[in-house]
Design an enzyme around this catalytic site. Structure first.
Site, PDB file in Angstrom:
ATOM      1  N   ASP A  21       0.930  -1.229   0.068  1.00 19.53           N
ATOM      2  CA  ASP A  21       0.037  -0.093   0.023  1.00 19.53           C
ATOM      3  C   ASP A  21       0.810   1.259  -0.104  1.00 19.53           C
ATOM      4  O   ASP A  21       1.842   1.455   0.934  1.00 19.53           O
ATOM      5  CB  ASP A  21      -0.852   0.011   1.363  1.00 19.53           C
ATOM      6  CG  ASP A  21      -1.826   1.108   1.468  1.00 19.53           C
ATOM      7  OD1 ASP A  21      -1.659   2.164   0.485  1.00 19.53           O
ATOM      8  OD2 ASP A  21      -2.185   1.560   2.611  1.00 19.53           O
ATOM      9  N   ASN A  23      -0.515   4.438  -0.442  1.00 19.81           N
ATOM     10  CA  ASN A  23      -1.102   5.848  -0.384  1.00 19.81           C
ATOM     11  C   ASN A  23      -1.675   5.813   1.029  1.00 19.81           C
ATOM     12  O   ASN A  23      -2.596   6.551   1.246  1.00 19.81           O
ATOM     13  CB  ASN A  23      -1.980   6.176  -1.598  1.00 19.81           C
ATOM     14  CG  ASN A  23      -3.135   5.338  -1.791  1.00 19.81           C
ATOM     15  OD1 ASN A  23      -3.211   4.068  -0.944  1.00 19.81           O
ATOM     16  ND2 ASN A  23      -4.053   5.456  -2.453  1.00 19.81           N
ATOM     17  N   ASP A  25      -4.241   3.655   2.623  1.00 18.86           N
ATOM     18  CA  ASP A  25      -5.623   3.496   2.692  1.00 18.86           C
ATOM     19  C   ASP A  25      -5.947   1.979   2.882  1.00 18.86           C
ATOM     20  O   ASP A  25      -7.135   1.643   3.170  1.00 18.86           O
ATOM     21  CB  ASP A  25      -6.376   3.974   1.319  1.00 18.86           C
ATOM     22  CG  ASP A  25      -5.864   3.013   0.274  1.00 18.86           C
ATOM     23  OD1 ASP A  25      -5.337   2.187   0.514  1.00 18.86           O
ATOM     24  OD2 ASP A  25      -6.782   3.280  -0.869  1.00 18.86           O
ATOM     25  N   ASP A  29      -1.375  -1.004  -4.070  1.00 15.09           N
ATOM     26  CA  ASP A  29      -1.548  -0.088  -5.304  1.00 15.09           C
ATOM     27  C   ASP A  29      -0.360   0.190  -5.980  1.00 15.09           C
ATOM     28  O   ASP A  29       0.503  -0.505  -5.650  1.00 15.09           O
ATOM     29  CB  ASP A  29      -2.235   1.132  -4.593  1.00 15.09           C
ATOM     30  CG  ASP A  29      -1.192   1.990  -3.676  1.00 15.09           C
ATOM     31  OD1 ASP A  29       0.010   1.475  -3.862  1.00 15.09           O
ATOM     32  OD2 ASP A  29      -2.008   2.412  -2.893  1.00 15.09           O
ATOM     33  N   ASP A  98      -3.300  -9.266 -16.931  1.00 13.24           N
ATOM     34  CA  ASP A  98      -4.139 -10.616 -17.144  1.00 13.24           C
ATOM     35  C   ASP A  98      -5.192 -10.013 -17.961  1.00 13.24           C
ATOM     36  O   ASP A  98      -5.767  -8.803 -18.109  1.00 13.24           O
ATOM     37  CB  ASP A  98      -4.740 -10.508 -15.614  1.00 13.24           C
ATOM     38  CG  ASP A  98      -5.072 -11.897 -15.381  1.00 13.24           C
ATOM     39  OD1 ASP A  98      -5.640 -12.748 -16.136  1.00 13.24           O
ATOM     40  OD2 ASP A  98      -4.358 -12.511 -14.232  1.00 13.24           O
ATOM     41  N   ASP A 203      -6.791 -15.478 -18.839  1.00 13.87           N
ATOM     42  CA  ASP A 203      -7.536 -16.200 -17.732  1.00 13.87           C
ATOM     43  C   ASP A 203      -8.522 -17.283 -18.263  1.00 13.87           C
ATOM     44  O   ASP A 203      -9.283 -16.871 -19.153  1.00 13.87           O
ATOM     45  CB  ASP A 203      -8.307 -15.072 -16.967  1.00 13.87           C
ATOM     46  CG  ASP A 203      -8.999 -15.486 -15.688  1.00 13.87           C
ATOM     47  OD1 ASP A 203      -8.329 -16.088 -15.047  1.00 13.87           O
ATOM     48  OD2 ASP A 203     -10.281 -15.476 -15.728  1.00 13.87           O
ATOM     49  N   GLU A 257      -4.097 -19.704 -19.147  1.00 13.57           N
ATOM     50  CA  GLU A 257      -4.460 -20.782 -17.880  1.00 13.57           C
ATOM     51  C   GLU A 257      -5.415 -21.589 -18.417  1.00 13.57           C
ATOM     52  O   GLU A 257      -6.525 -21.637 -19.056  1.00 13.57           O
ATOM     53  CB  GLU A 257      -5.281 -19.641 -17.087  1.00 13.57           C
ATOM     54  CG  GLU A 257      -5.580 -20.471 -15.597  1.00 13.57           C
ATOM     55  CD  GLU A 257      -6.448 -19.978 -14.772  1.00 13.57           C
ATOM     56  OE1 GLU A 257      -6.412 -20.310 -13.538  1.00 13.57           O
ATOM     57  OE2 GLU A 257      -7.654 -19.315 -15.127  1.00 13.57           O
ATOM     58  N   HIS A 329      -2.280 -16.863  -7.056  1.00 17.84           N
ATOM     59  CA  HIS A 329      -3.472 -16.296  -6.170  1.00 17.84           C
ATOM     60  C   HIS A 329      -4.529 -17.224  -5.936  1.00 17.84           C
ATOM     61  O   HIS A 329      -5.405 -16.763  -5.251  1.00 17.84           O
ATOM     62  CB  HIS A 329      -3.880 -15.074  -6.650  1.00 17.84           C
ATOM     63  CG  HIS A 329      -4.540 -15.350  -8.103  1.00 17.84           C
ATOM     64  ND1 HIS A 329      -3.534 -15.778  -9.152  1.00 17.84           N
ATOM     65  CD2 HIS A 329      -5.893 -15.215  -8.569  1.00 17.84           C
ATOM     66  CE1 HIS A 329      -4.574 -15.899 -10.469  1.00 17.84           C
ATOM     67  NE2 HIS A 329      -5.853 -15.360  -9.672  1.00 17.84           N
ATOM     68  N   ASP A 330      -4.587 -18.302  -6.768  1.00 15.29           N
ATOM     69  CA  ASP A 330      -5.765 -19.387  -6.559  1.00 15.29           C
ATOM     70  C   ASP A 330      -5.477 -20.585  -5.769  1.00 15.29           C
ATOM     71  O   ASP A 330      -6.273 -21.518  -5.738  1.00 15.29           O
ATOM     72  CB  ASP A 330      -5.988 -19.746  -7.997  1.00 15.29           C
ATOM     73  CG  ASP A 330      -6.667 -18.718  -8.956  1.00 15.29           C
ATOM     74  OD1 ASP A 330      -7.195 -17.963  -8.253  1.00 15.29           O
ATOM     75  OD2 ASP A 330      -6.488 -18.810 -10.117  1.00 15.29           O
TER      76      ASP A 330
HETATM   77  C1  GLC Z   1      -9.029 -17.979 -13.246  1.00 12.49           C
HETATM   78  C2  GLC Z   1      -8.399 -16.823 -12.067  1.00 12.49           C
HETATM   79  C3  GLC Z   1      -9.172 -16.921 -10.883  1.00 12.49           C
HETATM   80  C4  GLC Z   1     -10.373 -16.459 -11.081  1.00 12.49           C
HETATM   81  C5  GLC Z   1     -11.351 -17.233 -12.160  1.00 12.49           C
HETATM   82  C6  GLC Z   1     -12.291 -16.639 -12.700  1.00 12.49           C
HETATM   83  O1  GLC Z   1      -8.844 -19.131 -12.410  1.00 12.49           O
HETATM   84  O2  GLC Z   1      -7.061 -17.245 -11.768  1.00 12.49           O
HETATM   85  O3  GLC Z   1      -8.633 -15.852  -9.611  1.00 12.49           O
HETATM   86  O4  GLC Z   1     -11.342 -16.618  -9.788  1.00 12.49           O
HETATM   87  O5  GLC Z   1     -10.399 -17.315 -13.316  1.00 12.49           O
HETATM   88  O6  GLC Z   1     -11.903 -15.666 -13.435  1.00 12.49           O
END
Ligand code: GLC
Length: 555
Positions: A21, A23, A25, A29, A98, A203, A257, A329-330
């Protein structure tokens, strides 16, 4: 335009909301990213992949986009993005965005128009179908479940029709069979490429072409019963070919992906004249402790992980190029899954060696290089992720709350989304304000400042791995061969190139293991290139989670 050589590269993934972060909040960012660009470059990576930073109501934290050509006000402005991009380029870092085009947000202007009537200019931008009627009862067009939220269909009274959402309700699927939608996608690609970005991570790209009849799936299979009819669909390659034409003009990189795409199908995207993607994010290596989703857990089984690794290494050898990853992140944090929190440093470093030295382009997810681990929150209300909440409410409903929470602790992707732990000050140095999401309470022990100071840390080991890989033709290009695929504790593989052989030895055990070199190897002439322990190794004993990289001249 000629494409840059992505095979030599490695990437760092930023999930911006929890990165830094700048700024004050409580939300990560672009100002924070700007400040940390030198840190990212110091890792020895060559590029950044930004998970979505566009305007979004955040039903799925950025993967529900309401404007493809702007920056979410929480994260900054287009000008700030240009600043980050220029500075990243000056540091030698490529930047990929992305591209989320299987679906939009239901607050995207296209959808707001589309839902109004069956005849407007946007009416065919999404997948609309009439209800099925059983007597007086109105039923959805088929029996598909969504991956995130109940059934895959939502009724819209204005049109008296249902729209399809493979993910959350607020993520209506685009109708890619409509040529105007594909033109929109190309326009979005050009917008970012003209600005100077270097490519896209696409994605769930293998979901964009649906079976035209949308047939029923297996009735009792939860979550993914419709997948055979929306994954790797009939027009996927032609559509990707169209997008490829745009990417080619700019020499842009395209990484797709592909949840559950088998390796044979992957090769059709990654090879030949139809090489419509450069790399693929496969899911096999995420399944060594579960069936299909982390919520269907089984104990970690090393041979399953090794099988997944080697399957992709062998199948793509000489034909295509692997994307290598253990976190994003998944998925929950890999130390908590395939390693050991008790041996955090040892297993975190070993896991780095286990995947970075395979053939392919490594991806490192924010915090992975710090050895961050899973968070365990006290109630489901404290979690943020729509998929986590859905899994909690759909699986094992008869179990006690405590037991169900234990599954969440193990499986939630929110563990990858806690603020990055920069130092031991309040809020882990992520923000001066209260962070938008809980900080892992272990931040006083596990943070970048501490990791910097310790030569044996996970962070410094990642740096050494990336440096070693980049400087070695054998690790970049060499042939891969795995030894002892059934061994329950050791993952051992070789890379061979020209006059050199390298052996990567990884112990996945909490206890010491004795071992011997594979057949055809002798200790004579062996050089130790890398080890995750400071003290000299004993040749035929491996300490808990020890990793060694050994080198020989080839006769
Ligand atoms: C992909 C992304 C995931 C998202 C899903 C729907 O698997 O990596 O984070 O929730 O697509 O967009």
């Amino acid at each position: 335009m000629e494409q840059f050589d992505f095979r030599r590269m490695s990437f760092y993934q930023i999930w911006i909301r929890s990165f830094m972060d700048g700024n004050g909040d409580g939300v990560g960012d672009l100002y924070g990213v700007y400040d940390k660009l030198d840190y990212i470059a110091s890792l020895g990576v060559d590029g950044i992949w930004f998970s979505p930073i566009y305007p979004s109501p955040n039903a799925d934290y950025g993967y529900d986009i309401s404007d493809y050509r702007n920056i979410h006000p929480d994260y900054g402005t287009l000008d700030e993005f240009r600043k980050v991009l220029d500075r990243a380029h000056a540091l030698g870092l490529r930047v990929i965005m992305d591209l989320v085009i299987n679906h939009t947000s239901d607050e995207h202007p296209w959808f707001l128009e589309s839902r109004k009537s069956r005849t407007g200019p946007y009416s065919d931008y999404y997948i609309w179908r009439d209800p099925k009627w059983k007597g007086e009862s109105r039923l959805p067009p088929n029996n598909w479940f969504s991956q995130f939220e109940g059934l895959a269909w939502e009724y819209c009274p204005e049109r008296e029709q249902y729209y399809l959402h493979v993910f959350a309700k607020k993520q209506p699927d685009l109708n890619m069979d409509n040529p105007r939608v594909r033109e929109e996608v190309k326009g979005i690609m050009r917008f970012w490429l003209d600005m100077g970005v270097d490519g896209f991570r696409e994605d769930v790209i293998t979901y964009i072409s649906k079976h035209p009849q949308l047939p029923d799936g297996i009735p009792f299979l939860p979550v993914i019963n419709g997948q055979p009819y929306y994954k790797d669909g009939p027009n996927l390659v032609p559509y990707l070919r169209e997008f490829r034409e745009v990417a080619k003009e700019y020499g842009a990189l395209q990484i797709g992906e592909a949840p559950m795409t088998p390796v044979k199908t992957a090769l059709t995207y990654l090879t030949g004249e139809d090489r419509v993607l450069d790399m693929m994010i496969q899911f096999d290596t995420m399944g060594a402790d579960c069936f299909m989703t982390e919520y269907l857990h089984h104990p970690f089984f090393l041979p399953k992980l090794k099988h997944a690794f080697s399957k992709w290494q062998y199948a793509l050898a000489g034909k295509a190029w692997n994307a290598l990853y253990l976190e994003n992140h998944d998925h929950p944090r890999v130390i908590s899954r395939y390693g050991s929190e008790e041996f955090r440093r040892e297993s975190g470093t070993m896991l780095a060696a286990a995947y970075i030295f395979q053939q392919g382009t490594p991806f490192i997810y924010q915090g992975q290089e710090l050895g961050m681990t899973n968070i365990r929150l006290g109630s489901i209300e404290e979690y943020q992720d729509v998929a986590t909440k859905n899994a909690y409410h759909s699986f094992r409903r008869r179990q006690t709350e405590e037991k169900r929470l234990r599954h969440v602790h193990r499986a939630s992707r929110d563990s990858a989304r806690t603020p990055v732990q920069w130092d031991g000050s309040p809020n882990a140095g992520f923000s001066k304000a209260k962070p938008w999401f809980s900080v892992n309470p272990n931040y006083r022990e596990v943070n970048a400042e501490k990791e910097e100071a310790d030569p044996q840390s996970v962070l410094n080991f990642y740096r050494r791995c990336l440096r070693l890989r980049k400087g070695s033709d054998t690790l970049l290009w060499g042939d891969y061969r795995e030894f002892w695929p059934q061994h329950p504790h050791l993952y051992v593989y070789e890379r061979c190139y020209g006059t050199e052989r390298i052996l990567v030895v990884c112990s996945f055990s909490k206890t010491e293991q004795s071992w011997k070199l594979p057949k055809g190897y002798a200790w004579e002439g062996c050089t130790l290139l890398l080890c995750n322990y400071g003290e000299e190794p004993v040749p035929e004993r491996l300490r808990p989670y020890e990793a060694r990289v050994l080198r020989w001249d080839r006769k």
